[in-house]
Write a protein that holds these residues in place. Structure first.
Motif, short mmCIF file in Angstrom:
data_model
loop_
_atom_site.label_atom_id
_atom_site.label_comp_id
_atom_site.label_asym_id
_atom_site.label_seq_id
_atom_site.Cartn_x
_atom_site.Cartn_y
_atom_site.Cartn_z
N THR A 1 -2.94 2.93 -9.29
CA THR A 1 -3.37 1.93 -10.27
C THR A 1 -2.19 1.32 -11.01
OG1 THR A 1 -3.72 3.72 -11.85
CG2 THR A 1 -5.65 2.97 -10.60
N ALA A 2 -1.07 2.06 -11.06
CA ALA A 2 0.11 1.54 -11.76
C ALA A 2 0.67 0.30 -11.07
CB ALA A 2 1.19 2.61 -11.84
N GLY A 3 0.38 0.16 -9.77
CA GLY A 3 0.86 -0.99 -9.04
C GLY A 3 0.29 -2.30 -9.54
N PHE A 4 -0.92 -2.25 -10.12
CA PHE A 4 -1.55 -3.48 -10.61
C PHE A 4 -0.91 -3.96 -11.91
CE2 PHE A 4 -4.84 -1.44 -8.01
CZ PHE A 4 -5.15 -2.49 -7.15
N TYR A 5 -0.37 -3.03 -12.68
CA TYR A 5 0.23 -3.38 -13.97
C TYR A 5 1.75 -3.56 -13.88
CZ TYR A 5 -4.30 -1.52 -15.39
OH TYR A 5 -5.64 -1.29 -15.50
N SER A 6 2.33 -3.15 -12.76
CA SER A 6 3.79 -3.18 -12.64
C SER A 6 4.40 -4.58 -12.78
CB SER A 6 4.22 -2.55 -11.31
OG SER A 6 3.65 -3.21 -10.21
N PRO A 7 3.77 -5.68 -12.30
CA PRO A 7 4.41 -6.99 -12.47
C PRO A 7 4.66 -7.36 -13.92
CG PRO A 7 2.69 -7.12 -10.81
CD PRO A 7 2.56 -5.78 -11.45
N PHE A 8 3.77 -6.94 -14.83
CA PHE A 8 3.94 -7.29 -16.24
C PHE A 8 5.17 -6.59 -16.84
CE2 PHE A 8 -0.62 -7.54 -15.28
CZ PHE A 8 -0.84 -8.90 -15.54
N SER A 9 5.31 -5.30 -16.56
CA SER A 9 6.48 -4.58 -17.07
C SER A 9 7.75 -5.02 -16.34
CB SER A 9 6.29 -3.07 -16.91
OG SER A 9 6.10 -2.72 -15.56
N ILE B 1 10.06 -5.58 -7.69
CA ILE B 1 8.62 -5.82 -7.84
C ILE B 1 8.33 -7.31 -7.88
CG2 ILE B 1 6.68 -5.58 -9.43
CD1 ILE B 1 7.83 -2.82 -10.18
N ILE B 2 9.18 -8.07 -8.59
CA ILE B 2 9.01 -9.52 -8.66
C ILE B 2 9.23 -10.16 -7.29
CG2 ILE B 2 9.86 -11.66 -9.66
CD1 ILE B 2 8.29 -9.93 -11.60
N PHE B 3 10.30 -9.75 -6.60
CA PHE B 3 10.61 -10.32 -5.29
C PHE B 3 9.50 -10.03 -4.28
CE2 PHE B 3 15.36 -9.67 -6.41
CZ PHE B 3 15.36 -10.85 -7.14
N VAL B 4 9.07 -8.76 -4.23
CA VAL B 4 8.04 -8.38 -3.26
C VAL B 4 6.70 -9.01 -3.63
CG1 VAL B 4 6.77 -6.44 -2.24
CG2 VAL B 4 9.21 -6.23 -2.66
N GLY B 5 6.44 -9.12 -4.94
CA GLY B 5 5.22 -9.81 -5.37
C GLY B 5 5.22 -11.27 -4.94
N LEU C 1 0.82 -1.21 0.00
CA LEU C 1 0.00 0.00 0.00
C LEU C 1 0.86 1.26 0.00
CD1 LEU C 1 -2.85 -1.00 2.50
CD2 LEU C 1 -3.00 -0.81 0.01
N LEU C 2 1.88 1.28 0.83
CA LEU C 2 2.75 2.45 0.89
C LEU C 2 3.55 2.62 -0.40
CD1 LEU C 2 4.03 2.11 4.57
CD2 LEU C 2 2.43 3.80 3.68
N PHE C 3 3.93 1.51 -1.01
CA PHE C 3 4.65 1.57 -2.27
C PHE C 3 3.76 2.15 -3.37
CE2 PHE C 3 5.95 -0.49 -6.30
CZ PHE C 3 7.23 0.02 -6.40
N ILE D 1 8.50 -8.06 -15.40
CA ILE D 1 9.00 -9.29 -16.03
C ILE D 1 9.84 -8.97 -17.25
CG2 ILE D 1 8.29 -11.39 -17.24
CD1 ILE D 1 5.85 -11.48 -15.39
N LEU D 2 9.39 -7.98 -18.03
CA LEU D 2 10.11 -7.60 -19.25
C LEU D 2 11.45 -6.93 -18.95
CD1 LEU D 2 7.10 -6.19 -21.33
CD2 LEU D 2 8.16 -8.45 -21.51
N ASN D 3 11.51 -6.25 -17.80
CA ASN D 3 12.73 -5.50 -17.46
C ASN D 3 13.55 -6.14 -16.35
OD1 ASN D 3 12.37 -2.93 -19.13
ND2 ASN D 3 10.41 -3.06 -18.06
N PHE D 4 13.28 -7.40 -16.04
CA PHE D 4 13.90 -8.06 -14.89
C PHE D 4 15.42 -8.09 -14.99
CE2 PHE D 4 15.43 -11.78 -12.55
CZ PHE D 4 14.83 -11.59 -11.32
N LEU D 5 15.96 -8.31 -16.18
CA LEU D 5 17.40 -8.53 -16.34
C LEU D 5 18.23 -7.26 -16.19
CD1 LEU D 5 17.46 -11.08 -19.30
CD2 LEU D 5 17.72 -11.54 -16.85
N HIS D 6 17.61 -6.08 -16.36
CA HIS D 6 18.41 -4.86 -16.33
C HIS D 6 17.84 -3.76 -15.45
CE1 HIS D 6 15.63 -4.60 -19.80
NE2 HIS D 6 15.46 -3.37 -19.38
N SER D 7 16.99 -4.11 -14.49
CA SER D 7 16.44 -3.09 -13.60
C SER D 7 16.23 -3.66 -12.20
CB SER D 7 15.09 -2.59 -14.16
OG SER D 7 14.43 -1.78 -13.21
N TRP D 8 16.85 -3.00 -11.20
CA TRP D 8 16.66 -3.44 -9.82
C TRP D 8 15.24 -3.15 -9.34
CZ3 TRP D 8 18.93 -6.92 -7.15
CH2 TRP D 8 20.27 -7.22 -7.38
N MET D 9 14.62 -2.09 -9.87
CA MET D 9 13.23 -1.82 -9.53
C MET D 9 12.32 -2.95 -10.00
SD MET D 9 10.95 0.14 -8.16
CE MET D 9 11.56 1.80 -7.97
#
Length: 203
Positions: A52-60, A74-78, A42-44, A62-70
Motif C-alpha cells: 500500500t505504501a506504493g500508492f503514497y510514495s509519489p507524494f513523498s 519513483i518519479i522517473f518510473v512513475g 508490482l515487484l517493487f 516529490i518532497l524529497n526529489f532534490l536529495h534522494s535517488w530513491m
C-alpha cells in the motif's frame, strides 16, 4: 530493477521506432513496455514489504526529489508508467487522423519523446542510487549507471528483435537490422562497463 531497465530502454527504442515511422514496431513495443512497467511496479511494491505504501510514495517522492535517488527513481518510473500507458492507448485505439483537433501522429511523437526521456532516466537511476550507497563498498562505484544503461539497451534490443521477427515486410527486416546493431554495440558497452566497474571497485 531488471524489469525497470527493460521497460525503460524498450520504451526508448519503441519511441525511436515511432519517430522513424515504424508504426507496427511502435505498436507492438508499446504493449511490451507497459507490461514490463507493470511488472516492475508490482515487484517493487512487493519488495517494499508494504504494497500500500506504493500508492503514497509519489507524494513523498516529490518532497524529497532534490536529495534522494530513491525519490527521483519513483518519479522517473512513475512517469515511465504513465507515458507508456498513454503511448499504448494511442497506438492501439486511436486510428483517426485527429484527436481533439490534434493530429494523432503528433500526439504519439510527443508522448514518445517524453517516454524516451523517462525511460533513460528510469534505467540509469538505479545505478546512481546504488553508487551513492556508501555502506556497501562494492556498490559505491561510478561505473554502475553506465552498466545499467548498457544492460538496459541490450535487453530492450533483444525484446525488440523478437518483436521485429514477428513483423512482416520491409519494416520488420529493417527493424531486425537496427536491433541487431543495438545488440552488438550494447554487448560491447556492457563488457566495457564491467571492466571499468571492476577496475574502480572499492573493497
Amino acid at each position: 530493477l531488471y524489469f525497470t531497465e527493460l521497460a525503460g530502454m524498450l520504451m526508448a527504442i519503441s519511441a525511436v521506432f515511432q519517430l522513424k515511422g515504424y508504426s507496427s514496431m511502435s505498436r507492438k513495443g508499446s504493449v511490451a513496455v507497459f507490461a514490463s512497467a507493470i511488472l516492475a511496479l508490482l515487484l517493487f511494491d512487493m519488495d517494499l514489504g508494504r504494497p500500500t505504501a506504493g500508492f503514497y510514495s509519489p507524494f513523498s517522492a516529490i518532497l524529497n526529489f532534490l536529495h534522494s535517488w530513491m525519490a527521483r527513481g519513483i518519479i522517473f518510473v512513475g512517469g515511465l508508467l504513465l507515458f507508456s500507458f498513454i503511448f499504448m492507448v494511442l497506438n492501439l485505439f486511436f486510428t483517426n487522423n485527429k484527436v481533439l483537433g490534434i493530429r494523432v501522429n503528433t500526439l504519439k511523437n510527443t508522448v514518445a519523446i517524453l517516454g524516451l526521456l523517462s525511460g533513460i532516466f528510469s534505467t540509469v537511476y538505479s545505478g546512481f542510487e546504488l553508487a551513492a550507497t556508501t555502506g556497501v563498498p562494492f556498490w559505491n562505484n561510478g561505473a554502475l549507471p553506465l552498466l545499467y544503461l548498457g544492460d538496459g539497451i541490450f535487453v530492450g534490443a533483444a525484446v525488440s528483435y523478437i518483436l521485429a521477427f514477428f513483423t512482416k515486410g520491409e519494416e520488420g527486416g529493417r527493424a531486425r537490422i537496427i536491433t541487431t546493431k543495438l545488440l552488438a554495440f550494447s554487448s560491447i558497452s556492457v563488457l566495457a562497463s564491467w571492466f571499468f566497474f571492476l577496475a574502480t571497485v572499492n573493497f
